[in-house]
Design a protein around this motif. Structure first.
Motif, mmCIF file in Angstrom:
data_model
loop_
_atom_site.group_PDB
_atom_site.id
_atom_site.type_symbol
_atom_site.label_atom_id
_atom_site.label_comp_id
_atom_site.label_asym_id
_atom_site.label_seq_id
_atom_site.Cartn_x
_atom_site.Cartn_y
_atom_site.Cartn_z
ATOM 1 N N ILE A 1 23.590 58.095 -20.752
ATOM 2 C CA ILE A 1 24.463 57.070 -20.207
ATOM 3 C C ILE A 1 23.838 56.017 -19.636
ATOM 4 C CG2 ILE A 1 26.536 58.359 -20.201
ATOM 5 C CD1 ILE A 1 26.165 58.488 -17.179
ATOM 6 N N ILE A 2 22.554 56.253 -19.064
ATOM 7 C CA ILE A 2 21.648 55.198 -18.444
ATOM 8 C C ILE A 2 21.195 54.129 -19.736
ATOM 9 C CG2 ILE A 2 19.511 54.804 -17.420
ATOM 10 C CD1 ILE A 2 20.008 57.384 -15.771
ATOM 11 N N GLN A 3 20.524 54.773 -20.814
ATOM 12 C CA GLN A 3 19.939 53.921 -21.883
ATOM 13 C C GLN A 3 21.184 53.154 -22.495
ATOM 14 O OE1 GLN A 3 17.447 53.307 -22.938
ATOM 15 N NE2 GLN A 3 17.828 52.385 -24.846
ATOM 16 N N LYS A 4 22.557 53.529 -22.718
ATOM 17 C CA LYS A 4 23.632 52.907 -22.932
ATOM 18 C C LYS A 4 23.835 51.617 -22.211
ATOM 19 C CE LYS A 4 27.551 51.833 -25.428
ATOM 20 N NZ LYS A 4 27.500 51.557 -26.787
ATOM 21 N N VAL A 5 23.870 52.054 -20.811
ATOM 22 C CA VAL A 5 24.245 51.067 -19.742
ATOM 23 C C VAL A 5 23.123 49.756 -19.882
ATOM 24 C CG1 VAL A 5 24.644 50.336 -17.327
ATOM 25 C CG2 VAL A 5 25.924 52.342 -18.422
ATOM 26 N N ARG A 6 21.784 50.427 -19.898
ATOM 27 C CA ARG A 6 20.805 49.401 -19.964
ATOM 28 C C ARG A 6 20.731 48.575 -21.210
ATOM 29 N NH1 ARG A 6 16.260 52.840 -20.334
ATOM 30 N NH2 ARG A 6 15.981 52.976 -18.124
ATOM 31 N N GLU A 7 21.061 48.920 -22.305
ATOM 32 C CA GLU A 7 21.391 48.208 -23.564
ATOM 33 C C GLU A 7 22.441 47.147 -23.256
ATOM 34 O OE1 GLU A 7 20.427 51.605 -26.684
ATOM 35 O OE2 GLU A 7 22.333 50.713 -26.810
ATOM 36 N N ARG A 8 23.642 47.507 -22.667
ATOM 37 C CA ARG A 8 24.764 46.553 -22.564
ATOM 38 C C ARG A 8 24.371 45.649 -21.457
ATOM 39 N NH1 ARG A 8 29.755 46.217 -24.593
ATOM 40 N NH2 ARG A 8 30.245 45.147 -22.523
ATOM 41 N N ASN B 1 21.448 44.447 -20.933
ATOM 42 C CA ASN B 1 20.501 43.438 -21.584
ATOM 43 C C ASN B 1 20.958 42.621 -22.746
ATOM 44 O OD1 ASN B 1 18.407 44.187 -19.637
ATOM 45 N ND2 ASN B 1 17.655 45.953 -21.237
ATOM 46 N N SER B 2 22.342 43.028 -23.255
ATOM 47 C CA SER B 2 22.934 42.493 -24.345
ATOM 48 C C SER B 2 23.451 41.234 -23.780
ATOM 49 C CB SER B 2 24.076 43.546 -24.934
ATOM 50 O OG SER B 2 25.085 43.278 -24.192
ATOM 51 N N PRO B 3 24.115 40.385 -24.809
ATOM 52 C CA PRO B 3 24.967 39.238 -24.535
ATOM 53 C C PRO B 3 26.185 39.498 -23.455
ATOM 54 C CG PRO B 3 24.326 39.005 -26.780
ATOM 55 C CD PRO B 3 24.042 40.531 -26.329
ATOM 56 N N ALA B 4 26.523 40.910 -23.594
ATOM 57 C CA ALA B 4 27.771 41.102 -22.700
ATOM 58 C C ALA B 4 27.282 41.213 -21.292
ATOM 59 C CB ALA B 4 28.159 42.449 -23.112
ATOM 60 N N LYS B 5 26.416 42.017 -20.879
ATOM 61 C CA LYS B 5 25.902 41.679 -19.419
ATOM 62 C C LYS B 5 26.739 42.624 -18.547
ATOM 63 C CE LYS B 5 22.954 37.495 -19.523
ATOM 64 N NZ LYS B 5 23.350 37.063 -20.520
#
Ligand code: F6P
Length: 363
Positions: free
Chosen positions: A217-224, A226-230
């Motif tokens: 879940i940490i990885q998923k949130v990190r990606e989110r 860092n993505s345009p969604a933020k």
């Protein structure tokens, strides 16, 4: 019209649930219109049959007018008051007062008792059936965790309430580039979390059936982030737990009651803040999911359950619980329905769908 006058007792037990009043209304109207039977409503679950004098009232189509759209239960309910282990205000320990309940049913001239309840109340109903009481069960739970039934009324309303909250939280999470964790009900089953999360576009859904890995879940949130969604929205069922960890509880519960789950949302938010230096907030939806007006779907389902409960009494199918299978009404032995909980299949189509559309379930 039936020619044998019967008196049916009805009670609502356990936590309340949108649609209970719709069931009561259908019972009273079917009993009166189709069979010319009398209905006595017992107040506050089995408690109304334990106390002296008993707490009950006659229910007629006239005095139950206007309840279809009302949340809660006009009869009142409690998730204490188990007659087989009753804890009265001033006494040392639980007592078996089931004999008193049976006596009171006789005194009231009740020919059959309809118990509208979840796992706990239906287990009690089953015990009374085994003691010779003509009992019919109506399943009730927002958690949708009863076996031998596809769907319980109240669940759709609870999911809609949680979805509505997720829709609202999206806009604020997006504006602040925050992580918002929403803790929802469901006890040891993740139906509300999974369905509300899917309907509300959550990025992560944590359910009790899938103990989650922190790194996932940490990885998923990190990606989110860092993505345009933020921003990220996480839904945690109150019974969710990390791999190797335990369910979290707020309190051990009141005497005669059950322990209260809660706290996992806060733990997830704190852990994400430490791991990723994000701004995280927690919303615990709590009892708002149990309240309010039932959806159209739940009103119809509840009405069908109420009608069918009276039909089971008419057919003398005691010890049975109303159920719905492949959209058709039928019945199953109460005993089978309460044997174990219906949890989310971890290899089922719903879980597969969630993962296919990119929702992280923490595994
Ligand atoms: O079973 C229904 C339910 O709402 C659960 O989802 C929740 O854990 C529990 O009841 C809360 O019970 P109480 O009303 O006693 O806090």
């Amino acid at each position: 019209m039936g020619d044998t006058q019967k008196t049916i007792g009805v009670l609502t037990g356990g936590g309340d649930c949108p649609g209970l009043n719709a069931v009561l209304r259908a019972i009273v109207k079917t009993a009166a219109n189709k069979y010319n039977w009398k209905v006595i409503g017992i107040e506050d679950g089995f408690e109304g049959l334990i106390v002296e004098p008993v707490r009950c009232r006659e229910m007629t189509p006239w005095n139950i007018r206007g309840i279809l759209q009302r949340g809660g239960t006009i009869l009142g309910t409690t998730n204490r008051g188990n007659p087989f282990a009753y804890v009265a205000p001033i006494q040392n320990g639980p007592r078996d007062v089931s004999g008193q309940v049976i006596q009171n049913l006789h005194k009231l001239g009740i020919d059959a008792l309809i118990v509208i309840g979840g796992e706990g109340s239906l287990k009690i109903a089953q015990k009374f059936f085994e003691m010779g009481v003509p009992v019919v069960g109506v399943p009730k739970t927002i958690d949708n965790d009863l076996r031998r039934i596809e769907l319980t009324f109240g669940f759709d309303t609870a999911v809609n309430t949680a979805m509505d909250a997720l829709d609202k939280l999206h806009s604020t999470a997006e504006s602040h580039h925050r992580v918002i964790v929403v803790e929802v009900m469901g006890r040891h089953a993740g139906w509300i979390a999974l369905c509300a999360g899917m309907a509300g576009g959550a990025d992560v859904i944590l359910i009790p059936e899938i103990p989650f890995k922190w790194e996932t879940i940490i990885q998923k949130v990190r990606e989110r982030q860092n993505s345009p969604a933020k921003f990220s929205i996480l839904v945690a069922g109150e019974g969710a737990k990390p791999l190797g960890g335990q369910e979290m509880y707020y309190s051990p519960g009141d005497p005669g009651g059950t322990a209260r789950l809660g706290g996992i949302g806060q733990l997830v938010a704190e852990t994400l803040t430490k791991a990723l230096d994000v701004e995280a907030r927690v919303t615990v939806l709590g009892h708002v999911q149990r309240g309010g007006s039932p959806t159209a779907f739940d009103r119809i389902l509840a009405t069908r359950f109420g009608f069918w409960a009276v039909e089971l009494v008419a057919r003398e199918k005691f010890g049975e619980m109303v159920t719905i299978y492949r959209t058709r009404m039928s019945s199953v032995p109460i005993r089978d329905a309460v044997e174990s909980l219906k949890t989310v299949p971890t290899d089922g189509e719903l879980v597969d769908t969630a993962e296919a559309v990119g929702i992280c379930l923490g595994r």
